[in-house]
Motif scaffolding. Structure first.
Motif, short mmCIF file in Angstrom:
data_model
loop_
_atom_site.label_atom_id
_atom_site.label_comp_id
_atom_site.label_asym_id
_atom_site.label_seq_id
_atom_site.Cartn_x
_atom_site.Cartn_y
_atom_site.Cartn_z
N PRO A 177 66.08 -1.28 53.14
CA PRO A 177 65.93 -1.25 54.59
C PRO A 177 65.37 -2.53 55.17
O PRO A 177 64.64 -3.27 54.50
N LEU A 178 65.70 -2.76 56.44
CA LEU A 178 65.18 -3.90 57.18
C LEU A 178 65.13 -3.48 58.65
O LEU A 178 66.11 -2.98 59.19
N ALA A 179 63.96 -3.68 59.25
CA ALA A 179 63.76 -3.25 60.63
C ALA A 179 63.53 -4.46 61.53
O ALA A 179 62.88 -5.42 61.14
N VAL A 189 60.76 -9.03 62.10
CA VAL A 189 61.64 -8.37 61.14
C VAL A 189 60.75 -7.91 59.99
O VAL A 189 59.83 -8.64 59.60
N ALA A 190 60.99 -6.73 59.45
CA ALA A 190 60.18 -6.30 58.30
C ALA A 190 60.91 -5.23 57.51
O ALA A 190 61.87 -4.62 57.99
N SER A 191 60.40 -5.02 56.29
CA SER A 191 60.98 -4.00 55.41
C SER A 191 60.85 -2.61 55.99
O SER A 191 61.66 -1.74 55.70
N ASP A 192 59.81 -2.37 56.78
CA ASP A 192 59.69 -1.07 57.44
C ASP A 192 58.80 -1.18 58.68
O ASP A 192 58.16 -2.22 58.92
N SER A 198 51.03 -2.98 64.02
CA SER A 198 50.05 -3.61 64.92
C SER A 198 50.74 -4.54 65.92
O SER A 198 50.08 -5.09 66.80
N LEU A 199 52.05 -4.75 65.76
CA LEU A 199 52.76 -5.73 66.58
C LEU A 199 53.62 -5.08 67.66
O LEU A 199 53.70 -5.56 68.77
N THR A 200 54.30 -4.01 67.30
CA THR A 200 55.19 -3.34 68.26
C THR A 200 55.54 -1.94 67.75
O THR A 200 55.53 -1.70 66.54
N ASN A 201 55.83 -1.04 68.69
CA ASN A 201 56.36 0.25 68.26
C ASN A 201 57.83 0.38 68.64
O ASN A 201 58.41 1.44 68.53
N ARG A 202 58.40 -0.73 69.12
CA ARG A 202 59.84 -0.73 69.44
C ARG A 202 60.59 -1.32 68.26
O ARG A 202 60.61 -2.55 68.07
N VAL A 203 61.14 -0.46 67.44
CA VAL A 203 61.71 -0.87 66.16
C VAL A 203 63.09 -0.26 65.99
O VAL A 203 63.30 0.91 66.32
N ALA A 204 64.04 -1.05 65.50
CA ALA A 204 65.38 -0.52 65.18
C ALA A 204 65.76 -0.99 63.79
O ALA A 204 65.60 -2.17 63.47
N TYR A 205 66.22 -0.07 62.97
CA TYR A 205 66.63 -0.44 61.60
C TYR A 205 68.06 -0.97 61.60
O TYR A 205 68.93 -0.42 62.29
N LEU A 206 68.29 -2.05 60.86
CA LEU A 206 69.66 -2.51 60.65
C LEU A 206 70.39 -1.45 59.83
O LEU A 206 69.80 -0.80 58.96
N HIS A 207 71.68 -1.30 60.09
CA HIS A 207 72.52 -0.45 59.24
C HIS A 207 73.00 -1.26 58.06
O HIS A 207 73.02 -2.50 58.09
#
Ligand code: GLU
Length: 242
Positions: A177-179, A189-192, A198-207
């Motif tokens: 996974p990569l978000a 960008v992060a693994s999850d 602590s940076l954002t709660n607006r996150v979308a995972y790449l397909h």
């Protein structure tokens, strides 16, 4: 094993990257590293063992920069040494990677025949050299990343940091996974999502198969070429049991 974080921001990137890596420690790892852009050039710090070793290095030799990438490694190819720790880099691109590049030997032989010199035993380093070879053929970072992704087989999450004046990260997912995290004038960008808490709660995972160009203001998401085979031998995306 296995944590990735990237920051395209407006403030010092290293504290954000190290905080993200700490949040990914639950996955396990044997070494860690970071890279940022300083005056458009790639600068790295890497260390064996726990993040406190990397913290010590950064205290002795601080890294500036508002764009950067970080990684905790669980070695699959090459021992858990500083030299094998990510990011792997040329003067043009730095790469962090979770998973396995299954055809790395074939790619390494091809790139070595073009006089590219390898410094590690990892499968990951071929990614940095492959992209560099394509950049040297005149491709833009996005074109080089797209062309490289068509050549790489296996299960991977990849993050690439390009040298130069225009801050851009390229993220790609084929398996692990990569978000993408959306901030205000900053992108992550992060693994999850835990790494970005602590940076954002607006996150979308790449397909699976997606790759993305991430700048301070936006993420442009593309579909990759033919899907690579996925061995499933990559780190867990499961959060720790509470
Ligand atoms: N295969 C890569 C290596 O051995 C990445 C391992 C990981 O997922 O941390 O460096």
């Amino acid at each position: 094993m296995c944590g990735i974080i990237g920051v395209v921001g407006r403030q010092d990137a290293i504290p954000l990257i190290m905080d993200g890596l700490r949040r990914l420690e639950y996955r396990g790892y044997d070494s860690a590293g970071v890279a940022t852009l300083v005056d458009g050039g790639i600068v790295r710090r890497r260390a064996e063992g726990k993040l406190r070793n990397l913290d010590r290095k950064l205290a002795l030799e601080p890294l500036e920069g508002t764009i950067g990438i970080g990684h905790t490694r669980w070695a699959t190819h090459g021992g858990p040494t500083e030299n094998n720790a990510h990011p792997h880099a040329t003067d043009k691109v730095a790469v962090v990677h979770n998973g396995i590049i299954e055809n790395y030997q074939e790619l390494k032989a091809e790139l070595a025949a073009k006089q590219r010199r390898f410094e590690s035993q990892t499968d990951t380093e071929v990614g940095a050299h492959l992209v560099t070879d394509l950049l040297e053929q005149g491709l833009s970072p996005a074109e080089a990343a797209a062309a490289a992704l068509k050549r790489i087989e296996g299960a991977f999450a990849l993050l690439m940091l390009f040298s130069g004046p225009e801050p851009v990260l390229i993220a790609a997912r084929q398996g692990p996974p990569l978000a993408i995290g959306y901030g205000d004038g900053e992108m992550f960008v992060a693994s999850d999502a835990i790494a970005l808490a602590s940076l954002t709660n607006r996150v979308a995972y790449l397909h699976d198969g997606d790759w993305a160009e991430v700048t301070r203001d936006r993420a442009t998401i593309h579909r990759a070429g033919p899907a690579a085979s996925s061995s499933g031998r990559f780190c867990s995306a499961q959060p720790p049991a509470s």
